[in-house]
Motif scaffolding. Structure first.
Motif, PDB file in Angstrom:
ATOM      1  N   VAL A   1       3.743 -15.527  -9.269  1.00 32.61           N
ATOM      2  CA  VAL A   1       4.012 -14.088  -9.210  1.00 32.61           C
ATOM      3  C   VAL A   1       2.691 -13.325  -9.089  1.00 32.61           C
ATOM      4  O   VAL A   1       1.841 -13.409  -9.978  1.00 32.61           O
ATOM      5  N   PRO A   2       2.493 -12.568  -8.006  1.00 32.58           N
ATOM      6  CA  PRO A   2       1.246 -11.808  -7.858  1.00 32.58           C
ATOM      7  C   PRO A   2       1.154 -10.699  -8.905  1.00 32.58           C
ATOM      8  O   PRO A   2       2.147 -10.058  -9.248  1.00 32.58           O
ATOM      9  N   LEU A   3      -0.054 -10.493  -9.419  1.00 29.95           N
ATOM     10  CA  LEU A   3      -0.316  -9.397 -10.350  1.00 29.95           C
ATOM     11  C   LEU A   3      -1.566  -8.675  -9.874  1.00 29.95           C
ATOM     12  O   LEU A   3      -2.583  -9.300  -9.585  1.00 29.95           O
ATOM     13  N   MET A   4      -1.478  -7.345  -9.775  1.00 32.80           N
ATOM     14  CA  MET A   4      -2.577  -6.536  -9.250  1.00 32.80           C
ATOM     15  C   MET A   4      -2.794  -5.313 -10.117  1.00 32.80           C
ATOM     16  O   MET A   4      -1.833  -4.737 -10.643  1.00 32.80           O
ATOM     17  N   MET A   5      -4.059  -4.932 -10.258  1.00 34.75           N
ATOM     18  CA  MET A   5      -4.381  -3.653 -10.879  1.00 34.75           C
ATOM     19  C   MET A   5      -4.205  -2.566  -9.824  1.00 34.75           C
ATOM     20  O   MET A   5      -4.534  -2.777  -8.650  1.00 34.75           O
ATOM     21  N   CYS A   6      -3.694  -1.413 -10.216  1.00 31.64           N
ATOM     22  CA  CYS A   6      -3.468  -0.356  -9.229  1.00 31.64           C
ATOM     23  C   CYS A   6      -3.534   1.011  -9.885  1.00 31.64           C
ATOM     24  O   CYS A   6      -3.579   1.129 -11.117  1.00 31.64           O
ATOM     25  N   ASP A   7      -3.562   2.024  -9.052  1.00 31.93           N
ATOM     26  CA  ASP A   7      -3.481   3.414  -9.486  1.00 31.93           C
ATOM     27  C   ASP A   7      -2.277   4.012  -8.767  1.00 31.93           C
ATOM     28  O   ASP A   7      -2.304   4.190  -7.543  1.00 31.93           O
ATOM     29  N   ALA A   8      -1.220   4.293  -9.510  1.00 37.41           N
ATOM     30  CA  ALA A   8       0.030   4.772  -8.902  1.00 37.41           C
ATOM     31  C   ALA A   8      -0.131   6.117  -8.217  1.00 37.41           C
ATOM     32  O   ALA A   8       0.749   6.537  -7.467  1.00 37.41           O
ATOM     33  N   ARG A   9      -1.261   6.791  -8.445  1.00 38.83           N
ATOM     34  CA  ARG A   9      -1.504   8.093  -7.799  1.00 38.83           C
ATOM     35  C   ARG A   9      -2.187   7.950  -6.456  1.00 38.83           C
ATOM     36  O   ARG A   9      -2.240   8.911  -5.687  1.00 38.83           O
ATOM     37  N   ASP A  10      -2.710   6.766  -6.173  1.00 41.90           N
ATOM     38  CA  ASP A  10      -3.549   6.560  -4.997  1.00 41.90           C
ATOM     39  C   ASP A  10      -2.785   5.821  -3.900  1.00 41.90           C
ATOM     40  O   ASP A  10      -2.326   4.699  -4.096  1.00 41.90           O
TER      41      ASP A  10
ATOM     42  N   GLU B   1      -3.638   4.343  -1.031  1.00 43.13           N
ATOM     43  CA  GLU B   1      -4.142   3.056  -0.561  1.00 43.13           C
ATOM     44  C   GLU B   1      -3.924   1.960  -1.597  1.00 43.13           C
ATOM     45  O   GLU B   1      -3.622   0.816  -1.251  1.00 43.13           O
ATOM     46  N   SER B   2      -4.100   2.295  -2.853  1.00 50.41           N
ATOM     47  CA  SER B   2      -3.874   1.331  -3.927  1.00 50.41           C
ATOM     48  C   SER B   2      -2.415   0.883  -3.948  1.00 50.41           C
ATOM     49  O   SER B   2      -2.108  -0.309  -4.065  1.00 50.41           O
ATOM     50  N   VAL B   3      -1.510   1.846  -3.797  1.00 52.00           N
ATOM     51  CA  VAL B   3      -0.079   1.528  -3.789  1.00 52.00           C
ATOM     52  C   VAL B   3       0.283   0.695  -2.562  1.00 52.00           C
ATOM     53  O   VAL B   3       1.075  -0.252  -2.648  1.00 52.00           O
ATOM     54  N   LYS B   4      -0.298   1.024  -1.409  1.00 54.00           N
ATOM     55  CA  LYS B   4      -0.012   0.250  -0.189  1.00 54.00           C
ATOM     56  C   LYS B   4      -0.374  -1.220  -0.370  1.00 54.00           C
ATOM     57  O   LYS B   4       0.350  -2.108   0.087  1.00 54.00           O
ATOM     58  N   MET B   5      -1.492  -1.491  -1.044  1.00 51.18           N
ATOM     59  CA  MET B   5      -1.889  -2.874  -1.276  1.00 51.18           C
ATOM     60  C   MET B   5      -0.857  -3.618  -2.114  1.00 51.18           C
ATOM     61  O   MET B   5      -0.554  -4.784  -1.867  1.00 51.18           O
ATOM     62  N   VAL B   6      -0.303  -2.936  -3.099  1.00 53.05           N
ATOM     63  CA  VAL B   6       0.736  -3.553  -3.934  1.00 53.05           C
ATOM     64  C   VAL B   6       1.984  -3.837  -3.102  1.00 53.05           C
ATOM     65  O   VAL B   6       2.582  -4.910  -3.197  1.00 53.05           O
ATOM     66  N   LEU B   7       2.377  -2.887  -2.254  1.00 53.98           N
ATOM     67  CA  LEU B   7       3.573  -3.065  -1.423  1.00 53.98           C
ATOM     68  C   LEU B   7       3.391  -4.195  -0.413  1.00 53.98           C
ATOM     69  O   LEU B   7       4.318  -4.982  -0.170  1.00 53.98           O
ATOM     70  N   VAL B   8       2.200  -4.285   0.181  1.00 49.09           N
ATOM     71  CA  VAL B   8       1.923  -5.385   1.098  1.00 49.09           C
ATOM     72  C   VAL B   8       2.035  -6.720   0.360  1.00 49.09           C
ATOM     73  O   VAL B   8       2.588  -7.696   0.891  1.00 49.09           O
ATOM     74  N   ALA B   9       1.538  -6.769  -0.876  1.00 50.78           N
ATOM     75  CA  ALA B   9       1.624  -8.005  -1.666  1.00 50.78           C
ATOM     76  C   ALA B   9       3.074  -8.392  -1.929  1.00 50.78           C
ATOM     77  O   ALA B   9       3.425  -9.586  -1.892  1.00 50.78           O
ATOM     78  N   VAL B  10       3.924  -7.408  -2.189  1.00 51.93           N
ATOM     79  CA  VAL B  10       5.354  -7.697  -2.410  1.00 51.93           C
ATOM     80  C   VAL B  10       5.973  -8.312  -1.160  1.00 51.93           C
ATOM     81  O   VAL B  10       6.663  -9.329  -1.226  1.00 51.93           O
ATOM     82  N   VAL B  11       5.722  -7.680  -0.012  1.00 53.39           N
ATOM     83  CA  VAL B  11       6.301  -8.163   1.247  1.00 53.39           C
ATOM     84  C   VAL B  11       5.811  -9.576   1.550  1.00 53.39           C
ATOM     85  O   VAL B  11       6.603 -10.466   1.901  1.00 53.39           O
ATOM     86  N   GLU B  12       4.512  -9.810   1.418  1.00 48.98           N
ATOM     87  CA  GLU B  12       3.962 -11.137   1.705  1.00 48.98           C
ATOM     88  C   GLU B  12       4.525 -12.187   0.764  1.00 48.98           C
ATOM     89  O   GLU B  12       4.859 -13.302   1.181  1.00 48.98           O
TER      90      GLU B  12
END
Length: 201
Positions: free
Chosen positions: A164-173, A175-186
């Motif tokens: 299960v991928p785990l990432m640090m992110c900033d829900a306000r940002d 680009e940060s959110v896009k990286m999380v979404l790309v990780a989900v899709v991949e």
């Protein structure tokens, strides 16, 4: 007029649309995440927290929160011209969990948003997706003033499967959110590929 091959217009490619859920505990930043990344004005179903709800709404750690999602948040983001994600933010409070089954239908995967100050609030969402076999990625929303821990420490505290991928992110940002979404899709597509390989062997 002579028409060569170069004058032919290819029909526009219809983008693939995928459904992604955004889940997690009360006040963890789901509405903020959807709003930060959506290219359309997000649909929100927020209501003001009231005195009547205090006995059932645990606002410990999020005392400044004044509203809550009572149905869902909805947004859309185009990752590529041929790939569009529809985002459905789930309500975080126990009394609205009956909506989760409806929202989860047809979802490719999910983001479980976590807050290191209240990691225990993530367990219900993690259990939900694990039981239903829905691939998910954990996004640790790095709130100001919250403790910062190595990903391995958070992964162990949440008792996550190593895949299960785990990432640090900033829900306000965005680009940060896009990286999380790309990780989900991949992650979700990799699981589909593994299942196909297993089925043919």
């Amino acid at each position: 007029m002579v028409f060569g091959r170069s004058s032919r217009r290819e029909p526009p490619v219809e983008p693939v649309t995928l459904k992604i859920l955004v889940a997690g505990g009360f006040g963890v930043g789901k509405t903020t995440l959807v709003g930060a990344v959506s290219e359309i004005r997000p649909l929100r179903t927020e209501e003001t927290l009231s005195e009547a709800g205090r006995p059932v709404d645990d606002i410990a750690g999020v005392e400044s929160k004044t509203t809550t999602t009572v149905a869902m948040d909805f947004g859309r983001i185009t990752l590529r011209e041929d790939l569009v994600l529809y985002l459905f933010g789930t309500p975080g409070q126990d009394r609205f969990w009956f909506l989760w089954d409806e929202l989860a239908q047809g979802a490719l995967g999910a983001v479980v948003l976590a807050d290191t100050r209240r990691l225990e609030d993530s367990f219900a969402a993690i259990d939900y997706f694990e039981r239903r076999g829905i691939p998910f990625t954990v996004g640790v929303n790095c709130f100001e003033g919250a403790g910062r821990f190595p990903g391995e420490t958070v992964q162990a505290a949440l008792d996550l499967d190593p895949e299960v991928p785990l990432m640090m992110c900033d829900a306000r940002d965005r680009e940060s959110v896009k990286m999380v979404l790309v990780a989900v899709v991949e992650h979700a597509l990799a699981r589909v590929d593994r299942q196909r390989e297993h089925a043919t062997t």
